[in-house]
Design a protein around this motif. Structure first.
Motif, PDB file in Angstrom:
ATOM      1  N   SER A 285      34.405  42.924  36.667  1.00 33.53           N
ATOM      2  CA  SER A 285      34.191  41.516  36.338  1.00 33.53           C
ATOM      3  C   SER A 285      32.708  41.159  36.226  1.00 33.53           C
ATOM      4  CB  SER A 285      34.839  40.617  37.400  1.00 33.53           C
ATOM      5  OG  SER A 285      36.224  40.857  37.480  1.00 33.53           O
ATOM      6  N   ASP A 286      32.412  40.292  35.273  1.00 36.87           N
ATOM      7  CA  ASP A 286      31.074  39.709  35.163  1.00 36.87           C
ATOM      8  C   ASP A 286      30.919  38.568  36.154  1.00 36.87           C
ATOM      9  OD1 ASP A 286      30.283  41.231  32.705  1.00 36.87           O
ATOM     10  OD2 ASP A 286      31.967  40.106  31.882  1.00 36.87           O
ATOM     11  N   ARG A 287      32.021  37.885  36.397  1.00 40.95           N
ATOM     12  CA  ARG A 287      32.014  36.714  37.271  1.00 40.95           C
ATOM     13  C   ARG A 287      33.353  36.665  37.990  1.00 40.95           C
ATOM     14  NH1 ARG A 287      32.922  31.209  35.709  1.00 40.95           N
ATOM     15  NH2 ARG A 287      33.172  32.009  33.591  1.00 40.95           N
ATOM     16  N   ILE A 288      33.334  36.117  39.201  1.00 46.67           N
ATOM     17  CA  ILE A 288      34.541  36.034  40.022  1.00 46.67           C
ATOM     18  C   ILE A 288      34.794  34.574  40.398  1.00 46.67           C
ATOM     19  CG2 ILE A 288      35.633  36.682  42.206  1.00 46.67           C
ATOM     20  CD1 ILE A 288      35.350  39.108  40.570  1.00 46.67           C
ATOM     21  N   VAL A 289      36.056  34.168  40.310  1.00 46.23           N
ATOM     22  CA  VAL A 289      36.492  32.875  40.832  1.00 46.23           C
ATOM     23  C   VAL A 289      37.504  33.153  41.931  1.00 46.23           C
ATOM     24  CG1 VAL A 289      37.807  30.776  40.327  1.00 46.23           C
ATOM     25  CG2 VAL A 289      36.064  31.570  38.716  1.00 46.23           C
ATOM     26  N   VAL A 290      37.316  32.504  43.080  1.00 42.63           N
ATOM     27  CA  VAL A 290      38.208  32.714  44.223  1.00 42.63           C
ATOM     28  C   VAL A 290      39.042  31.464  44.445  1.00 42.63           C
ATOM     29  CG1 VAL A 290      38.377  33.414  46.637  1.00 42.63           C
ATOM     30  CG2 VAL A 290      36.410  34.156  45.258  1.00 42.63           C
ATOM     31  N   LEU A 291      40.369  31.632  44.460  1.00 43.37           N
ATOM     32  CA  LEU A 291      41.283  30.531  44.748  1.00 43.37           C
ATOM     33  C   LEU A 291      41.841  30.662  46.158  1.00 43.37           C
ATOM     34  CD1 LEU A 291      43.464  30.127  41.503  1.00 43.37           C
ATOM     35  CD2 LEU A 291      41.366  28.921  42.129  1.00 43.37           C
ATOM     36  N   HIS A 292      42.072  29.522  46.787  1.00 44.74           N
ATOM     37  CA  HIS A 292      42.720  29.485  48.100  1.00 44.74           C
ATOM     38  C   HIS A 292      43.476  28.171  48.201  1.00 44.74           C
ATOM     39  CE1 HIS A 292      43.564  30.210  52.255  1.00 44.74           C
ATOM     40  NE2 HIS A 292      42.847  29.186  52.692  1.00 44.74           N
ATOM     41  N   ARG A 293      44.791  28.281  48.390  1.00 44.83           N
ATOM     42  CA  ARG A 293      45.659  27.100  48.486  1.00 44.83           C
ATOM     43  C   ARG A 293      45.486  26.166  47.282  1.00 44.83           C
ATOM     44  NH1 ARG A 293      44.965  25.785  54.993  1.00 44.83           N
ATOM     45  NH2 ARG A 293      45.992  27.702  55.713  1.00 44.83           N
ATOM     46  N   GLY A 294      45.382  26.779  46.104  1.00 42.18           N
ATOM     47  CA  GLY A 294      45.329  26.004  44.875  1.00 42.18           C
ATOM     48  C   GLY A 294      43.976  25.465  44.505  1.00 42.18           C
ATOM     49  N   ASN A 295      42.954  25.753  45.323  1.00 43.69           N
ATOM     50  CA  ASN A 295      41.611  25.230  45.068  1.00 43.69           C
ATOM     51  C   ASN A 295      40.614  26.368  44.862  1.00 43.69           C
ATOM     52  OD1 ASN A 295      41.889  22.196  45.644  1.00 43.69           O
ATOM     53  ND2 ASN A 295      42.807  23.126  47.462  1.00 43.69           N
ATOM     54  N   THR A 296      39.562  26.079  44.100  1.00 43.56           N
ATOM     55  CA  THR A 296      38.464  27.029  43.956  1.00 43.56           C
ATOM     56  C   THR A 296      37.552  26.908  45.170  1.00 43.56           C
ATOM     57  OG1 THR A 296      38.508  26.813  41.542  1.00 43.56           O
ATOM     58  CG2 THR A 296      36.524  27.744  42.530  1.00 43.56           C
ATOM     59  N   ILE A 297      37.369  28.028  45.884  1.00 47.37           N
ATOM     60  CA  ILE A 297      36.502  27.984  47.061  1.00 47.37           C
ATOM     61  C   ILE A 297      35.191  28.724  46.837  1.00 47.37           C
ATOM     62  CG2 ILE A 297      38.429  27.730  48.662  1.00 47.37           C
ATOM     63  CD1 ILE A 297      38.002  30.710  49.408  1.00 47.37           C
ATOM     64  N   ALA A 298      35.094  29.501  45.753  1.00 47.66           N
ATOM     65  CA  ALA A 298      33.849  30.208  45.463  1.00 47.66           C
ATOM     66  C   ALA A 298      33.854  30.652  44.006  1.00 47.66           C
ATOM     67  CB  ALA A 298      33.654  31.414  46.380  1.00 47.66           C
ATOM     68  N   GLU A 299      32.663  30.786  43.454  1.00 48.75           N
ATOM     69  CA  GLU A 299      32.496  31.275  42.090  1.00 48.75           C
ATOM     70  C   GLU A 299      31.104  31.873  41.975  1.00 48.75           C
ATOM     71  OE1 GLU A 299      32.249  29.560  37.502  1.00 48.75           O
ATOM     72  OE2 GLU A 299      33.212  28.354  39.076  1.00 48.75           O
TER      73      GLU A 299
ATOM     74  N   ILE B 259      34.878  35.675  52.765  1.00 47.95           N
ATOM     75  CA  ILE B 259      35.085  36.719  53.779  1.00 47.95           C
ATOM     76  C   ILE B 259      36.079  36.243  54.826  1.00 47.95           C
ATOM     77  CG2 ILE B 259      33.960  37.997  55.642  1.00 47.95           C
ATOM     78  CD1 ILE B 259      31.447  38.077  53.875  1.00 47.95           C
ATOM     79  N   GLU B 260      35.953  34.990  55.218  1.00 48.85           N
ATOM     80  CA  GLU B 260      36.822  34.455  56.271  1.00 48.85           C
ATOM     81  C   GLU B 260      38.276  34.361  55.839  1.00 48.85           C
ATOM     82  OE1 GLU B 260      37.497  30.292  58.797  1.00 48.85           O
ATOM     83  OE2 GLU B 260      35.666  30.587  57.640  1.00 48.85           O
ATOM     84  N   VAL B 261      38.520  33.833  54.628  1.00 52.39           N
ATOM     85  CA  VAL B 261      39.908  33.553  54.233  1.00 52.39           C
ATOM     86  C   VAL B 261      40.557  34.690  53.465  1.00 52.39           C
ATOM     87  CG1 VAL B 261      39.399  31.090  54.147  1.00 52.39           C
ATOM     88  CG2 VAL B 261      39.351  32.422  52.027  1.00 52.39           C
ATOM     89  N   TYR B 262      39.755  35.656  52.978  1.00 53.10           N
ATOM     90  CA  TYR B 262      40.362  36.666  52.107  1.00 53.10           C
ATOM     91  C   TYR B 262      39.884  38.092  52.360  1.00 53.10           C
ATOM     92  CZ  TYR B 262      42.108  38.886  47.839  1.00 53.10           C
ATOM     93  OH  TYR B 262      42.752  39.716  46.956  1.00 53.10           O
ATOM     94  N   LEU B 263      38.600  38.320  52.356  1.00 54.03           N
ATOM     95  CA  LEU B 263      38.098  39.684  52.389  1.00 54.03           C
ATOM     96  C   LEU B 263      38.074  40.282  53.792  1.00 54.03           C
ATOM     97  CD1 LEU B 263      35.123  39.450  49.848  1.00 54.03           C
ATOM     98  CD2 LEU B 263      37.479  40.194  49.422  1.00 54.03           C
ATOM     99  N   GLY B 264      38.032  39.432  54.822  1.00 56.91           N
ATOM    100  CA  GLY B 264      37.953  39.945  56.183  1.00 56.91           C
ATOM    101  C   GLY B 264      36.511  40.091  56.626  1.00 56.91           C
ATOM    102  N   THR B 265      36.321  40.364  57.877  1.00 58.64           N
ATOM    103  CA  THR B 265      34.980  40.355  58.445  1.00 58.64           C
ATOM    104  C   THR B 265      34.064  41.429  57.899  1.00 58.64           C
ATOM    105  OG1 THR B 265      35.773  41.750  60.262  1.00 58.64           O
ATOM    106  CG2 THR B 265      35.781  39.370  60.622  1.00 58.64           C
TER     107      THR B 265
END
Length: 271
Positions: free
Chosen positions: A231-245, A258-264
């Motif tokens: 990917s050139d760019r990443i969009v992260v969704l959590h509970r229907g919302n964008t939390i990072a890009e 890291i907290e909600v998806y990738l882990g510590t």
């Protein structure tokens, strides 16, 4: 290659043109009390590979379904090539150049790999097996089908029934059938699911080849090394919302991601 699905380009980030091919504004899709997609803004540039990641139930596939037209959004707008497609049905979006694959590959099992691609090109099924594709055996049509078959790496298997193909080839066939519709936007929903390392590497090479044809890509994937490296760019969704890009590196180091998806420990990928 003579595929009429975009201008071939070279390089990696050099493929991206500063032209918005897709723009979503405040897109929402609710199912009774569940806010599957809850006000998502998203843009995609021409020639870009955009990774869409997040936990299970984050709304990723629902968002793809609203882009492809399988679902109509409850609110918001979707612009494709400066055209409002918010309420267009899926078949009209496909004609405009939007194609997609699904999490579970569902080929026409009793057709060969080549015939599956021919279906994607618009060849119609007739009343019985013996009359399948009679009108599709023209030289120019078969040549285009062969070009797609060669691109996806199924030349040696083009006459095999889809039901006999292993999962790695089925994933490629699913993409080939989508390419047969001549898209400018390809939506890939977990294309590496169930694949081993070699198959994932081959698939990554295929995705890069597709991008070089001038096709923009949105990629949903849970295999982090796969999506981060492509990917050139990443969009992260959590509970229907964008939390990072951001870039893969920015997203991989984002504390909330890291907290909600990738882990510590975050995620490691090749730079």
């Amino acid at each position: 290659m003579h595929l009429e699905i975009g201008e071939e380009k070279s390089g990696n980030s050099g493929n991206i043109v500063d032209v918005k091919i897709l723009t979503l504004k405040n897109v929402k899709k609710h199912f009774e009390g569940l806010r599957a997609v809850d006000g998502v803004d998203l843009t995609l540039n021409k020639g870009e590979i955009l990774g869409l990641i997040g936990p299970n139930g984050a709304g990723k596939t629902t968002l793809l379904n609203t882009i492809s037209g399988l679902l109509m959004p409850d609110d918001g707008s979707i612009m494709f090539k400066d055209r409002d497609i918010t309420l267009l049905p899926a078949f009209k979006r496909a004609k405009l150049g939007i194609a997609r694959t699904f999490q579970i590959a569902k080929p026409f099992s009793l057709l060969t790999a080549e015939e599956n691609v021919l279906v994607g090109m618009g060849c119609k099924l007739h009343g019985n097996i013996s009359s399948l594709f009679k009108n599709c055996r023209k030289k120019e049509i078969l040549q285009k089908a062969d070009e797609i078959i060669n691109l996806i790496g199924l030349s040696d298997s083009k006459n095999q029934l889809a039901s006999s193909l292993p999962i790695g080839l089925l994933r490629k066939l699913e993409i080939g059938r989508a390419l047969a519709t001549a898209p400018s936007l390809l939506l890939l929903d977990e294309p590496a699911s169930g694949l081993n390392n070699q198959e994932r590497n081959e698939l990554a090479e295929l995705v890069e080849k597709i991008r070089k044809l001038g096709i923009s890509i949105i990629l949903i994937e849970h295999t982090m090394s796969f999506v981060m490296n492509l990917s050139d760019r990443i969009v992260v969704l959590h509970r229907g919302n964008t939390i990072a890009e951001g870039t893969p590196q920015e997203v991989a180091n984002d504390p909330l991601v890291i907290e909600v998806y990738l882990g510590t420990k975050g995620v490691k990928y090749a730079s």
